[in-house]
Scaffold this motif. Structure first.
Motif, PDB file in Angstrom:
ATOM      1  N   PRO A  48       0.899  -1.339   0.185  1.00 33.58           N
ATOM      2  CA  PRO A  48      -0.008  -0.081   0.061  1.00 33.58           C
ATOM      3  C   PRO A  48       0.721   1.089   0.011  1.00 33.58           C
ATOM      4  CG  PRO A  48      -0.892  -1.519   1.656  1.00 33.58           C
ATOM      5  CD  PRO A  48       0.400  -2.253   1.157  1.00 33.58           C
ATOM      6  N   GLY A  49       1.868   1.150   0.753  1.00 24.33           N
ATOM      7  CA  GLY A  49       2.672   2.482   0.813  1.00 24.33           C
ATOM      8  C   GLY A  49       3.365   2.796  -0.846  1.00 24.33           C
ATOM      9  N   PHE A  50       3.697   1.531  -1.185  1.00 27.92           N
ATOM     10  CA  PHE A  50       4.384   1.701  -2.486  1.00 27.92           C
ATOM     11  C   PHE A  50       3.326   2.261  -3.590  1.00 27.92           C
ATOM     12  CE2 PHE A  50       5.580  -0.215  -6.666  1.00 27.92           C
ATOM     13  CZ  PHE A  50       6.685   0.482  -6.961  1.00 27.92           C
ATOM     14  N   ALA A  51       1.899   1.549  -3.508  1.00 28.63           N
ATOM     15  CA  ALA A  51       1.079   2.297  -4.417  1.00 28.63           C
ATOM     16  C   ALA A  51       0.612   3.805  -3.996  1.00 28.63           C
ATOM     17  CB  ALA A  51      -0.172   1.209  -4.278  1.00 28.63           C
ATOM     18  N   LEU A  52       0.623   4.086  -2.872  1.00 30.84           N
ATOM     19  CA  LEU A  52       0.027   5.300  -2.265  1.00 30.84           C
ATOM     20  C   LEU A  52       1.193   6.566  -2.217  1.00 30.84           C
ATOM     21  CD1 LEU A  52      -2.738   4.054   0.087  1.00 30.84           C
ATOM     22  CD2 LEU A  52      -3.040   4.894  -2.306  1.00 30.84           C
ATOM     23  N   PHE A  53       2.426   6.328  -2.227  1.00 26.88           N
ATOM     24  CA  PHE A  53       3.432   7.103  -1.783  1.00 26.88           C
ATOM     25  C   PHE A  53       3.179   8.527  -2.489  1.00 26.88           C
ATOM     26  CE2 PHE A  53       5.670   5.605  -5.447  1.00 26.88           C
ATOM     27  CZ  PHE A  53       6.409   6.863  -6.026  1.00 26.88           C
ATOM     28  N   ALA A  87      -5.573   7.747  14.525  1.00 28.05           N
ATOM     29  CA  ALA A  87      -6.896   6.913  14.660  1.00 28.05           C
ATOM     30  C   ALA A  87      -6.933   5.659  13.801  1.00 28.05           C
ATOM     31  CB  ALA A  87      -7.967   7.932  14.276  1.00 28.05           C
ATOM     32  N   GLY A  88      -6.367   5.676  12.687  1.00 26.98           N
ATOM     33  CA  GLY A  88      -6.251   4.557  11.786  1.00 26.98           C
ATOM     34  C   GLY A  88      -5.331   3.581  12.569  1.00 26.98           C
ATOM     35  N   PHE A  89      -4.308   3.880  13.059  1.00 28.58           N
ATOM     36  CA  PHE A  89      -3.574   2.842  13.636  1.00 28.58           C
ATOM     37  C   PHE A  89      -4.431   2.044  14.800  1.00 28.58           C
ATOM     38  CE2 PHE A  89       0.460   5.502  12.427  1.00 28.58           C
ATOM     39  CZ  PHE A  89       0.695   4.808  11.302  1.00 28.58           C
ATOM     40  N   THR A  90      -5.145   3.017  15.506  1.00 27.60           N
ATOM     41  CA  THR A  90      -5.845   2.403  16.658  1.00 27.60           C
ATOM     42  C   THR A  90      -7.091   1.610  16.003  1.00 27.60           C
ATOM     43  OG1 THR A  90      -5.389   4.666  17.880  1.00 27.60           O
ATOM     44  CG2 THR A  90      -7.489   3.161  18.524  1.00 27.60           C
ATOM     45  N   LEU A 127      -4.695  -2.438   5.267  1.00 24.17           N
ATOM     46  CA  LEU A 127      -5.174  -1.023   5.658  1.00 24.17           C
ATOM     47  C   LEU A 127      -4.193  -0.291   6.596  1.00 24.17           C
ATOM     48  CD1 LEU A 127      -7.441   0.817   6.292  1.00 24.17           C
ATOM     49  CD2 LEU A 127      -8.200  -0.684   8.033  1.00 24.17           C
ATOM     50  N   LEU A 128      -3.274  -1.051   7.332  1.00 24.26           N
ATOM     51  CA  LEU A 128      -2.359  -0.663   8.245  1.00 24.26           C
ATOM     52  C   LEU A 128      -1.136   0.033   7.481  1.00 24.26           C
ATOM     53  CD1 LEU A 128      -1.425  -0.237  11.245  1.00 24.26           C
ATOM     54  CD2 LEU A 128       0.022  -2.512  10.819  1.00 24.26           C
ATOM     55  N   GLY A 129      -0.940  -0.907   6.151  1.00 24.20           N
ATOM     56  CA  GLY A 129      -0.085  -0.315   5.082  1.00 24.20           C
ATOM     57  C   GLY A 129      -0.352   1.163   4.562  1.00 24.20           C
ATOM     58  N   ALA A 130      -1.587   1.359   4.329  1.00 18.96           N
ATOM     59  CA  ALA A 130      -2.046   2.402   3.608  1.00 18.96           C
ATOM     60  C   ALA A 130      -2.152   3.781   4.687  1.00 18.96           C
ATOM     61  CB  ALA A 130      -3.557   2.024   3.286  1.00 18.96           C
ATOM     62  N   VAL A 131      -2.323   3.238   6.252  1.00 21.34           N
ATOM     63  CA  VAL A 131      -2.292   4.469   7.103  1.00 21.34           C
ATOM     64  C   VAL A 131      -0.905   4.774   7.317  1.00 21.34           C
ATOM     65  CG1 VAL A 131      -2.876   4.846   9.649  1.00 21.34           C
ATOM     66  CG2 VAL A 131      -4.391   3.543   8.217  1.00 21.34           C
TER      67      VAL A 131
END
Length: 180
Positions: free
Chosen positions: A65-70, A91-94, A120-124
């Motif tokens: 997700p980080g690679f796709a969303l950077f 909040a996302g991490f929580t 989802l965690l990777g996106a956050v």
């Protein structure tokens, strides 16, 4: 006498700014907890599948997700209020942590649900990374920026190492991911 000229504070001048102190404490505990979580999830997935390849999938689920969303994440850090963006990330991490705990309680053998939460965690994380780096100049004056960067980097490294170790210890003592 100016704060920056006080020799007793020279190495810690960034900590004379309350916003930097708050940010640093929050970031330390976020990184510590995320590292603990990563260790626990890795062990949990391995205990479910007994396949080392699935540990690679754990990392991949957080990395892709980080690679796709950077590009989007960097643009968001420039476009939106960084403090608000960081609050949304926290909040996302929580939410991700709560979902992983819920999976451990309700569907402890569901690797696919774990992977979904890790994506989802990777996106956050992809949005947290540029926002947390870009906010630093807003927290301290320019003349204290180098000191703040040095402390920020050191505290990140300490939290990364301590979180990994603490996550493994807690997982071992309590025999599972729920406590972590």
């Amino acid at each position: 006498m100016l704060i920056s000229q006080d020799p007793r504070l020279a190495g810690r001048v960034a900590f004379t700014h309350p916003d930097f102190v708050s940010y640093t404490l929050a970031r330390f505990f976020i990184v510590l907890s995320l590292e603990m979580l990563s260790v626990a999830v890795g062990w949990q997935v391995y205990e479910i599948t007994h396949r080392p390849l699935d540990l690679g999938y754990v990392g991949l689920a957080q990395f892709l997700p980080g690679f796709a969303l950077f590009l989007f994440a960097g643009h968001a850090a420039d476009l939106f209020d960084r403090r608000r963006l960081l609050m949304w990330c926290y909040a996302g991490f929580t939410l991700c942590s709560a979902l992983l705990l819920l999976i451990s309680w309700r569907a402890p053998q569901s690797v696919h649900l774990i992977y979904a939460v890790l994506v989802l965690l990777g996106a956050v994380r992809s949005f947290n990374f540029p926002a947390s780096r870009a906010i630093l100049p807003q927290l301290v004056p320019e003349e204290h920026f180098a000191n703040a960067v040095a402390w920020n980097s050191s505290i990140f490294q300490i939290a990364t190492i301590a979180g990994t170790a603490l996550g493994g210890i807690v997982y071992a003592i309590f025999r599972g991911p729920n406590t972590v």
